[in-house]
Design an enzyme around this catalytic site. Structure first.
Site: not given
Ligand code: ACO
Length: 446
Positions: A285, A324, A380
């Site tokens: 995460h 994702h 990210d």
């Protein structure tokens, strides 16, 4: 979906055919059929319970590990269309907010549902700014951590510890109290994060400067040394503000589900959001940006990228920052972040890992393995490179994610509390363990 239980609806289409918003399930064990209402393309899992073979049966459940296809709430905060790569807060596109808004204004939007008027924004900024200081005992609490403690662990514990300072926070159904805790949580997050960082360096804590913007003050508390007044670089201040906007909310992800799950027990918001920060800490995460930089270091050079991708495809490792649960297209935040990255690199010099990252992305976007699985860069993939260029150690990356997500968590927590349909979160299980067994005395066990 409105709060009232859906009722079966019949509609007449333009061609005159009638459409019933129901689904009919036939249980082939019994031959019985059941007509279940559909509202907003969903059926209620509880409607399955009537499906039984024997009257004394428990009834049918839905099985959905990791909530792949289960809506756990009705929300009006954030909208994502993962196939089209759309993200909106309260109806406003992330692209427009990143271009025109500030983090504090966006946080207000998430929390209150509307963009603030000038007076409302002034009041909100004033209140957040005047809740940035922390109790001196919190400083002592932070001092207790080891010098190499991960800042995320420090932030989790310190946010949880705030609940012991604000007993009024337990009054969760009092709107005034919720508002006060919101000012405190949004205001104190940067202070606690910066203090945790300074603690790891053994540097004195820098107190908030109320004349600076939210991101500017954060930079001040992180990086000020001997200067009488810290002046944040406007490019870095704006870059951080945009990153904060992009991270403010993301509907029902792991940490938001946690804040809702923990919050459903009616615990105070400090305890509930501390749990959410803990969820965010995980490498799958919010910890992924840290892992991306580690991975790029491990790859080491552009020439070694094909070899690494080969290992990913063989299932030996993952391409961190890719994939994702919801986005099956380019994460819209990643696109904005890539642009911000270049602005930061223009100022701070190009991050040497950038070339490796670009090569990974280039190969992955063309490679059948990634294309077939719809694996694209997520938020990210590039944030770590920006943070590194701004001077943050990797351990601070997830903290930089947690600071802005606080507003989203509180908005989701409040929505949960005010939703009359919500109760304490309690999933079911399918038990496949032993049936009843007799206890064997220890000497008889093999
Ligand atoms: N690298 C290589 N293969 C991957 C990756 C990846 N990063 N992500 C998914 N896959 C593969 C899986 O192995 C699987 O392949 P299979 O069908 O052959 O078994 C397929 O793609 C589907 O993946 P799932 O794990 O089922 O997807 P899920 O939705 O459960 O996972 C997740 C999403 C956790 C984000 C995953 O893509 C991942 O681990 N990515 C790397 C970590 C990361 O970047 N996390 C940040 C997410 S964004 C955020 O939280 C802010």
């Amino acid at each position: 979906m409105d709060s009232a239980l859906p009722t079966t609806q019949t509609k007449t289409s333009e061609t005159g055919t009638t459409r019933r918003d129901t689904v009919t399930i036939t249980d082939n064990r019994t031959g019985k059929s059941y007509e279940l209402p559909i509202t907003h393309d969903a059926i209620r899992a509880m409607d399955l319970r009537q499906i039984k073979v024997h009257p004394e049966d428990f009834g049918m459940m839905s099985y959905d590990p990791a909530f792949n296809n289960t809506a756990s709430c009705i929300s009006r905060i954030t909208y994502i269309d993962g196939d089209k790569g759309i993200l909106r807060y309260r109806g406003y596109s992330i692209e427009e907010l990143a271009e025109k808004s500030t983090y504090l204004e966006t946080a207000y939007l998430l929390l209150r549902g509307e963009l603030p008027t000038a007076a409302q924004l002034k009041d909100w900024q004033y209140n957040v700014t005047h809740h940035t200081f922390i109790h001196e005992s919190i400083k002592k609490f932070l001092d207790g951590f080891h010098y190499d403690a991960h800042p995320m662990g420090m932030v989790i514990s310190t946010i949880a510890a705030l609940s012991t300072f604000y007993n009024d926070a337990k009054d969760i159904f009092n709107e005034e109290s919720r508002r006060k805790q919101t000012y405190r949580l949004v205001g104190k997050m940067p202070t606690i994060a910066a203090f945790a960082y300074r603690h790891t360096l053994g540097m004195p804590y820098v107190y908030p400067d109320n004349d600076l913007s939210y991101p500017g003050n954060f930079l001040n508390m992180l990086f000020r040394t001997s200067e009488a007044r810290y002046r944040p670089n406007p490019t870095l201040e704006r870059a951080l503000d945009i990153l904060f906007i992009l991270h403010a909310d993301h509907e029902q992800n792991c940490s938001t589900n946690t804040v809702r799950g923990v919050g459903s027990s009616h615990v105070d918001p400090y305890s509930a959001t501390a749990a959410a920060i803990a969820a965010l800490y995980g490498p799958l995460h919010g910890g992924a940006n840290e892992e991306v930089v580690r991975m790029l270091h491990e790859i080491g050079s552009v020439q070694k990228v094909p070899e690494f991708i080969k290992r990913v495809k063989a299932g030996e490792t993952k391409l961190m920052g890719f994939g994702h649960r919801v986005y099956k297209n380019y994460d819209p935040r990643a696109r904005i972040i890539k642009r911000v990255a270049y602005e930061v690199f223009d100022l701070m010099g190009k991050n040497p890992l950038l070339e490796i990252a670009l090569e990974c992305e280039r190969i992955a976007l063309e490679d059948e393995y990634f294309v077939k699985r719809k694996l694209y860069p997520n938020v990210d993939f590039y944030t770590g490179l920006i943070y590194q260029s701004m001077g943050f150690p990797t351990t601070m990356f997830p903290v930089l994610f947690a600071i802005p997500r606080m507003s989203g968590w509180i908005a989701q927590w409040e929505e949960l509390l005010l939703d009359p349909e919500q109760k304490i979160a309690r999933p079911r299980q399918i038990y496949l363990g032993y049936d009843t067994r007799s206890y064997a005395p220890i000497e008889q066990r093999l």
